[in-house]
Enzyme design. Structure first.
Site, short mmCIF file in Angstrom:
data_model
loop_
_atom_site.label_atom_id
_atom_site.label_comp_id
_atom_site.label_asym_id
_atom_site.label_seq_id
_atom_site.Cartn_x
_atom_site.Cartn_y
_atom_site.Cartn_z
N ASP A 36 0.84 -1.20 0.00
CA ASP A 36 0.00 0.00 0.00
C ASP A 36 0.88 1.26 0.00
O ASP A 36 1.60 1.53 0.96
CB ASP A 36 -0.88 -0.04 1.25
CG ASP A 36 -1.88 1.10 1.29
OD1 ASP A 36 -1.78 2.02 0.47
OD2 ASP A 36 -2.76 1.05 2.17
N ASP A 63 -7.93 3.47 -9.45
CA ASP A 63 -9.24 2.80 -9.49
C ASP A 63 -10.33 3.82 -9.24
O ASP A 63 -10.30 4.52 -8.22
CB ASP A 63 -9.27 1.70 -8.43
CG ASP A 63 -8.20 0.65 -8.68
OD1 ASP A 63 -8.26 0.00 -9.72
OD2 ASP A 63 -7.29 0.52 -7.83
N ASP A 78 -9.70 9.00 -16.50
CA ASP A 78 -10.69 9.13 -17.58
C ASP A 78 -12.10 9.13 -16.99
O ASP A 78 -13.08 8.99 -17.73
CB ASP A 78 -10.54 7.97 -18.58
CG ASP A 78 -10.74 6.62 -17.92
OD1 ASP A 78 -10.36 6.47 -16.74
OD2 ASP A 78 -11.27 5.70 -18.57
N PHE A 92 -5.03 1.55 -23.44
CA PHE A 92 -6.25 1.79 -22.69
C PHE A 92 -6.78 3.20 -22.94
O PHE A 92 -7.97 3.43 -23.17
CB PHE A 92 -5.90 1.56 -21.21
CG PHE A 92 -6.77 2.26 -20.23
CD1 PHE A 92 -8.02 1.78 -19.94
CD2 PHE A 92 -6.31 3.41 -19.59
CE1 PHE A 92 -8.82 2.43 -19.02
CE2 PHE A 92 -7.09 4.06 -18.68
CZ PHE A 92 -8.36 3.56 -18.40
N GLU A 93 -5.84 4.12 -22.97
CA GLU A 93 -6.20 5.52 -23.16
C GLU A 93 -6.64 5.80 -24.61
O GLU A 93 -7.57 6.58 -24.86
CB GLU A 93 -4.98 6.36 -22.83
CG GLU A 93 -5.22 7.83 -22.82
CD GLU A 93 -4.03 8.55 -22.21
OE1 GLU A 93 -3.11 7.88 -21.70
OE2 GLU A 93 -4.03 9.77 -22.26
C1 LIG Z 1 -6.85 1.11 -12.66
S1 LIG Z 1 -5.24 0.58 -12.31
C2 LIG Z 1 -4.22 1.65 -13.31
C3 LIG Z 1 -2.84 1.11 -13.50
C4 LIG Z 1 -1.88 1.97 -14.33
N1 LIG Z 1 -1.51 3.20 -13.65
C5 LIG Z 1 -2.45 2.28 -15.69
O1 LIG Z 1 -2.62 3.45 -16.01
O2 LIG Z 1 -2.72 1.33 -16.44
C6 LIG Z 1 -4.95 1.16 -10.66
C7 LIG Z 1 -3.86 0.37 -9.95
O3 LIG Z 1 -3.57 0.97 -8.70
C8 LIG Z 1 -3.27 -0.06 -7.77
N2 LIG Z 1 -3.48 0.52 -6.44
C9 LIG Z 1 -4.64 1.00 -5.94
N3 LIG Z 1 -4.47 1.49 -4.70
C10 LIG Z 1 -3.14 1.34 -4.41
C11 LIG Z 1 -2.35 1.64 -3.27
N4 LIG Z 1 -2.88 2.22 -2.19
N5 LIG Z 1 -1.04 1.33 -3.30
C12 LIG Z 1 -0.49 0.73 -4.39
N6 LIG Z 1 -1.20 0.44 -5.51
C13 LIG Z 1 -2.50 0.72 -5.51
C14 LIG Z 1 -4.22 -1.17 -8.14
O4 LIG Z 1 -3.74 -2.41 -7.71
C15 LIG Z 1 -4.27 -1.06 -9.66
O5 LIG Z 1 -3.34 -1.92 -10.28
#
Ligand SMILES: C[S@@+](CC[C@H](N)C(=O)[O-])C[C@H]1O[C@@H](n2cnc3c(N)ncnc32)[C@H](O)[C@@H]1O
Length: 228
Positions: free
Chosen positions: A110, A133, A169, A210-211
């Site tokens: 985390d 997320d 997005d 993705f973008e």
């Molecule tokens: C929607 S994904 C986007 C990943 C990447 N940045 C992209 O643009 O493709 C969000 C990522 O953040 C990670 N994540 C969410 N909260 C986190 C935290 N507190 N610490 C570390 N990673 C985290 C999730 O596991 C996930 O893989």
């Protein structure tokens, strides 16, 4: 600062199997270039990277493509990727080896815990949070990473002049990010932003597949840049 110790995590931890290639990369390279957030008492970049250089922290490196690209594009900067999703970390280890990225280290866990406990004030050159997320359901909004307590914490870990770069997005989340960061006394919106606060995607943020899809589907991507 609001209490970050009782907050709800911004992720749901899932046990995910690694592919054979990922497992191989993990066994071979994780001990050298990876580590656990929980085991970091105090982040010491010189010891971690073996040199003195500006350090940029990325929260949620996902599958690692953009991270590897950014590390390759800025060899003078040390990149620390923090992620909870192990297949993504394993994949990033593979990309790291393929491209020989000496300026990249990975941490599992985390990022909020890392910032809170182990990153000294004023240490970081920058923090990147790309496509966190979105937690789109109203009852899940409390899980969103970008909230006042978190932003105050993150800003305090930046050196004066250091930056926080966010992208999403999800329009609703973009508005929340802007509101929360605008209200943080330590941060100022980067002057290059337009009147609404959005910044055109800087070259430093690679365009992901993705973008490209989001753009095709007509969803706007919002970049926000703040400076301490
Ligand atoms: C929607 S994904 C986007 C990943 C990447 N940045 C992209 O643009 O493709 C969000 C990522 O953040 C990670 N994540 C969410 N909260 C986190 C935290 N507190 N610490 C570390 N990673 C985290 C999730 O596991 C996930 O893989």
């Amino acid at each position: 600062m609001p209490d970050t110790h009782h907050r709800i995590p911004s992720f749901v931890h899932q046990r995910n199997r690694l592919s054979e290639g990922q497992q191989h990369a993990w066994d071979r390279w994780w001990p050298e270039y990876g580590g656990d957030v929980a085991e970091v008492e105090r982040l010491e970049p010189e010891a971690l990277f073996g040199r003195t250089a500006p350090v940029v922290l990325e929260i949620g490196s996902g599958m690692g493509d953009a991270t590897a690209e950014m590390a390759a594009a800025a060899p003078e900067v040390d990149h620390l990727a923090v992620e909870v999703y192990e297949p993504g970390l394993a994949r990033l280890l593979m990309l790291r080896q393929e491209a020989g990225l000496e300026n990249l280290r990975l941490l599992r866990g985390d990022a909020v815990d890392l910032l809170d406990r182990a990153v000294p004030e004023g240490l970081l050159e920058g923090i990147r949070i790309f496509f966190p997320d979105p937690w789109p359901k109203r009852r899940h909004h409390k899980r969103r990473l970008v909230q006042p307590g978190f932003v105050a914490l993150a800003a305090s870990r930046l050196r004066p002049g250091g930056w926080l770069h966010l992208a999403t997005d999800w329009e609703h989340y973009a508005l929340q990010m802007r509101e929360v960061c605008d209200a943080c006394p330590l941060l100022h919106r980067a002057p290059a932003a337009g009147p609404e606060g959005w910044l055109p995607r800087p070259d430093s943020r690679p365009l992901t597949k993705f973008e490209q899809r989001a753009e095709r589907e007509g969803r706007a991507i919002r970049d926000l840049l703040y400076v301490r």
